[in-house]
Design an enzyme around this catalytic site. Structure first.
Site, PDB file in Angstrom:
ATOM      1  N   ASP A  13       8.193  -2.367   4.194  1.00 60.48           N
ATOM      2  CA  ASP A  13       9.678  -2.689   3.853  1.00 60.48           C
ATOM      3  C   ASP A  13       9.632  -2.547   2.296  1.00 60.48           C
ATOM      4  OD1 ASP A  13      10.188  -6.081   3.467  1.00 60.48           O
ATOM      5  OD2 ASP A  13       8.360  -5.124   3.270  1.00 60.48           O
ATOM      6  N   HIS A 243       1.309 -10.015  -2.771  1.00 56.13           N
ATOM      7  CA  HIS A 243       1.368 -10.191  -1.214  1.00 56.13           C
ATOM      8  C   HIS A 243       0.549  -9.166  -0.386  1.00 56.13           C
ATOM      9  CE1 HIS A 243       3.644 -13.747  -1.913  1.00 56.13           C
ATOM     10  NE2 HIS A 243       4.750 -12.900  -2.462  1.00 56.13           N
TER      11      HIS A 243
HETATM   12  O1  RIB Z   1       6.632 -13.085   1.599  1.00 59.52           O
HETATM   13  C1  RIB Z   1       6.048 -11.801   1.043  1.00 59.52           C
HETATM   14  C2  RIB Z   1       6.436 -10.725   1.916  1.00 59.52           C
HETATM   15  O2  RIB Z   1       7.677 -10.304   2.048  1.00 59.52           O
HETATM   16  C3  RIB Z   1       6.117  -9.315   1.358  1.00 59.52           C
HETATM   17  O3  RIB Z   1       5.582  -8.375   2.408  1.00 59.52           O
HETATM   18  C4  RIB Z   1       7.122  -8.819   0.601  1.00 59.52           C
HETATM   19  O4  RIB Z   1       7.086  -7.297   0.527  1.00 59.52           O
HETATM   20  C5  RIB Z   1       8.131  -9.317   1.539  1.00 59.52           C
HETATM   21  O5  RIB Z   1       8.336  -8.183   2.519  1.00 59.52           O
HETATM   22 CA    CA Z   2       6.386  -6.092   2.335  1.00 62.97          CA
END
Ligand code: RIB
Ligand code: CA
Length: 308
Positions: A13, A243
């Site tokens: 995303d 992340h």
């Molecule tokens: O909590 C972090 C995640 O949520 C990551 O993948 C960030 O891009 C959002 O999608």
């Molecule tokens: Ca993400």
């Protein structure tokens, strides 16, 4: 397919850290990015596709196919996060969109097609809500055996959440999809807030990225500025969570992390919607949950890939 490169499909995303993950993986000589599907989450799926196309263009991989996926959770309404990722999903840094268009088709059907074309070969890296993966799996229950493995950025098993005290963004967004996926017999690794909440790009490493004249580094730095300024306003420190790049790096080298295997149950009802709870009593298949990580080693690898 060139023999020595690992085939990977990304479901994302894009959003800032998804784009940072794309810039990382495209910088590795031993990865073949077969394609990318987008899903609602940080931004609408169509916006995410535009951002993925731009990232691949900047990274010198303009031929990677990008297919738009499902633009809302299975049950809940979409709740995008432009307040964090910018209206354009790239930190509102004034990045001009790519001239390329997404490929025709639909995310879940495309995941199925790639898996069927190369059964058991491809690693699926899911770094957004799991809506596309769940729908593809419902269409083809054999999907877990058609992919080599599934690596998920999501969840918070023994750590607090980042959307609620219990739940991480991706599993909170579509808990029903997360439950469908986590109860199926994937060869599955979960890289959640247990490790990603402890791994930030900051200090000398951030300065090295921001000081680089190289196009990929300049692009990464540009899309991070809004996020870094907000971090400084909130905490006095310019730092960025990594992340999705961390999930990508652990996919490429599990030796970066330590794991605990447990079945996971995803809570569906408030107030714990999206919580990924260890489930001792039988339940679904064991998931390899990352519980510790060598953060400095990851950051060094990340920089060497994007400072190219
Ligand atoms: O909590 C972090 C995640 O949520 C990551 O993948 C960030 O891009 C959002 O999608
Ligand atoms: Ca993400």
């Amino acid at each position: 397919m060139t023999r020595d490169r690992r085939p990977v499909v990304i479901d994302a995303d894009p959003g800032i850290d998804d784009v940072l993950a794309i810039l990382y993986l495209t910088g590795l000589p031993d990865v073949e990015i077969v394609g990318l599907t987008t899903v609602h989450g940080n931004v609408p799926a169509g916006t995410g596709a535009r951002n993925a196309l731009k990232a691949f263009e900047i990274a010198g991989a303009p031929d990677v196919p990008v297919v738009v996926g499902i633009d809302r959770p299975l049950v809940h309404q979409a709740a995008t996060a432009e307040d964090v990722h910018g209206t354009d999903g790239l930190g509102d840094a004034g990045v001009l969109p790519s001239l390329r268009r997404p490929s025709a088709g639909s995310g879940p059907l495309q995941l199925l097609q790639w898996a069927r074309e190369r059964p058991g070969e491809i690693t699926l890296l899911a770094i957004g809500p799991l809506t596309n993966v769940a729908v593809a799996q419902l269409l083809e229950p054999k999907l877990p055996s058609l992919f080599r493995e599934l690596v998920i950025m999501g969840g918070a098993v023994w750590a607090p959440g980042n959307v609620t005290p219990h739940a991480e963004f991706n599993t909170w967004h579509d808990p029903e999809a997360a439950r469908v996926v986590l109860e199926a017999p994937w060869n599955m690794t979960l890289v959640g807030l247990d490790v990603t909440a402890r791994t930030r790009l900051e200090g000398a490493a951030l300065a090295e990225l921001e000081g680089s004249p190289k196009p990929v580094a300049r692009f990464a730095s540009a899309i991070l500025q809004g996020y870094l300024n907000e971090s400084e306003r909130e905490s006095g420190v310019r730092a960025a969570f990594m992340h999705d790049p961390l999930a990508s790096a652990i996919m490429m080298d599990p030796r970066l992390a330590d794991f605990r295997d447990t079945p996971l149950l995803v809570e569906l009802a408030e107030p714990e919607r999206g919580r990924t709870r260890p489930e001792a009593s039988g339940g679904g298949p064991a998931v390899h949950v990352a519980v510790d990580v060598d953060g400095p080693r990851f950051i060094a690898r990340y920089l060497s890939a994007v400072l190219r």
